[in-house]
Design a protein around this motif. Structure first.
Motif, PDB file in Angstrom:
ATOM      1  N   UNK A  71       0.797  -1.289  -0.108  1.00 43.09           N
ATOM      2  CA  UNK A  71       0.028   0.009  -0.005  1.00 43.09           C
ATOM      3  C   UNK A  71       0.915   1.304  -0.072  1.00 43.09           C
ATOM      4  N   UNK A  72       2.002   1.146   0.731  1.00 45.47           N
ATOM      5  CA  UNK A  72       2.894   2.409   0.821  1.00 45.47           C
ATOM      6  C   UNK A  72       3.567   2.690  -0.710  1.00 45.47           C
ATOM      7  N   UNK A  73       3.760   1.637  -1.369  1.00 47.63           N
ATOM      8  CA  UNK A  73       4.179   1.964  -2.550  1.00 47.63           C
ATOM      9  C   UNK A  73       3.297   2.285  -3.638  1.00 47.63           C
ATOM     10  N   UNK A  74       2.027   1.649  -3.513  1.00 52.72           N
ATOM     11  CA  UNK A  74       0.977   1.528  -4.486  1.00 52.72           C
ATOM     12  C   UNK A  74       0.148   3.034  -4.500  1.00 52.72           C
ATOM     13  N   UNK A  75      -0.132   3.341  -3.334  1.00 59.17           N
ATOM     14  CA  UNK A  75      -0.893   4.768  -3.111  1.00 59.17           C
ATOM     15  C   UNK A  75      -0.306   5.964  -3.849  1.00 59.17           C
ATOM     16  N   UNK A  76       0.878   6.122  -3.711  1.00 60.97           N
ATOM     17  CA  UNK A  76       1.564   7.341  -4.390  1.00 60.97           C
ATOM     18  C   UNK A  76       1.381   7.189  -5.905  1.00 60.97           C
ATOM     19  N   UNK A  77       1.664   5.972  -6.104  1.00 56.79           N
ATOM     20  CA  UNK A  77       1.667   5.550  -7.849  1.00 56.79           C
ATOM     21  C   UNK A  77      -0.117   5.810  -8.624  1.00 56.79           C
ATOM     22  N   UNK A  90     -12.287  -0.751 -13.113  1.00 54.05           N
ATOM     23  CA  UNK A  90     -13.401  -1.688 -13.348  1.00 54.05           C
ATOM     24  C   UNK A  90     -13.988  -0.847 -14.852  1.00 54.05           C
ATOM     25  N   UNK A  91     -13.311  -0.522 -15.838  1.00 52.51           N
ATOM     26  CA  UNK A  91     -13.724   0.052 -17.039  1.00 52.51           C
ATOM     27  C   UNK A  91     -14.360   1.624 -16.670  1.00 52.51           C
ATOM     28  N   UNK A  92     -13.947   2.195 -15.485  1.00 56.31           N
ATOM     29  CA  UNK A  92     -14.550   3.440 -15.325  1.00 56.31           C
ATOM     30  C   UNK A  92     -13.609   4.490 -14.937  1.00 56.31           C
ATOM     31  N   UNK A  93     -13.655   5.452 -15.613  1.00 59.88           N
ATOM     32  CA  UNK A  93     -12.674   6.552 -15.648  1.00 59.88           C
ATOM     33  C   UNK A  93     -13.354   7.634 -14.610  1.00 59.88           C
ATOM     34  N   UNK A 107      -9.220   0.328  -4.999  1.00 62.39           N
ATOM     35  CA  UNK A 107      -8.184  -0.594  -5.381  1.00 62.39           C
ATOM     36  C   UNK A 107      -7.327  -0.970  -4.248  1.00 62.39           C
ATOM     37  N   UNK A 108      -6.844  -0.199  -3.312  1.00 65.85           N
ATOM     38  CA  UNK A 108      -6.240  -0.546  -2.126  1.00 65.85           C
ATOM     39  C   UNK A 108      -6.837  -1.766  -1.340  1.00 65.85           C
ATOM     40  N   UNK A 109      -8.128  -1.520  -1.200  1.00 61.19           N
ATOM     41  CA  UNK A 109      -8.947  -2.411  -0.375  1.00 61.19           C
ATOM     42  C   UNK A 109      -8.878  -3.748  -1.027  1.00 61.19           C
ATOM     43  N   UNK A 110      -9.229  -3.939  -2.461  1.00 57.63           N
ATOM     44  CA  UNK A 110      -8.922  -5.177  -3.232  1.00 57.63           C
ATOM     45  C   UNK A 110      -7.630  -5.684  -3.171  1.00 57.63           C
ATOM     46  N   UNK A 111      -6.568  -4.871  -3.111  1.00 58.74           N
ATOM     47  CA  UNK A 111      -5.294  -5.376  -3.216  1.00 58.74           C
ATOM     48  C   UNK A 111      -4.916  -5.815  -1.693  1.00 58.74           C
ATOM     49  N   UNK A 112      -5.428  -5.186  -0.422  1.00 62.27           N
ATOM     50  CA  UNK A 112      -5.178  -5.717   0.867  1.00 62.27           C
ATOM     51  C   UNK A 112      -5.823  -7.289   0.915  1.00 62.27           C
ATOM     52  N   UNK A 113      -7.058  -7.400   0.160  1.00 63.83           N
ATOM     53  CA  UNK A 113      -7.898  -8.537   0.387  1.00 63.83           C
ATOM     54  C   UNK A 113      -6.888  -9.849  -0.371  1.00 63.83           C
TER      55      UNK A 113
END
Length: 147
Positions: A71-77, A90-93, A107-113
């Motif tokens: 999460x620390x690496x992914x959130x800033x990106x 999910x095909x939405x901008x 996205x972070x919640x899905x990654x933590x799962x």
């Protein structure tokens, strides 16, 4: 037949090693079978405690640390991608900054799962730390046979 996943078999091995060491100490300390059973029970409890601690580390602490590092690496990106207007989830901008922040949190919640499912070490489909408690209870029974 013992069924395990990951390093779950170590819970069983820790308990067996504890029982064996306790039996060796009991035989060395006394020729009385009751004291040998008592030392076996104590050794098994100590071994099961080691299995619980190792299981807790493998199934709870390690995945949590990996998720926090990710999460620390992914959130800033993700925030940088959102600011450049290229974030798609999910095909939405997103149409606003608030919506982009909401998508980043999803996205972070899905990654933590994903990390929670990655660190599962078990015996008979029971997590390693909880099966160690069952082994410790069996060793308590052995301990009381020695009294």
């Amino acid at each position: 037949m013992i069924i395990w996943r990951g390093w779950g078999i170590l819970a069983f091995i820790y308990t067996l090693v504890g029982l064996a060491i306790g039996a060796a100490i009991g035989n060395a300390a006394s020729t009385d079978n009751d004291s040998t059973l008592m030392f076996m029970g104590l050794g098994g409890i100590v071994g099961a405690a080691g299995g619980f601690a190792h299981g807790w580390y493998l199934n709870v602490i390690s995945p949590r640390k990996k998720a926090e590092a990710w999460e620390a690496a992914e959130r800033p990106r993700l925030q940088q991608v959102a600011q450049s207007g290229q974030l798609v989830y999910r095909n939405t901008q997103p149409t606003s900054a608030a919506e982009a922040d909401q998508m980043i949190e999803s996205i972070i919640a899905d990654g933590r799962g994903q990390f929670k499912r990655a660190g599962y070490h078990s015996v008979f489909w029971v997590p390693m730390q909880w099966i160690s408690i069952v082994f410790a209870l069996i060793c308590v029974g052995i301990l009381f046979l020695g009294f």
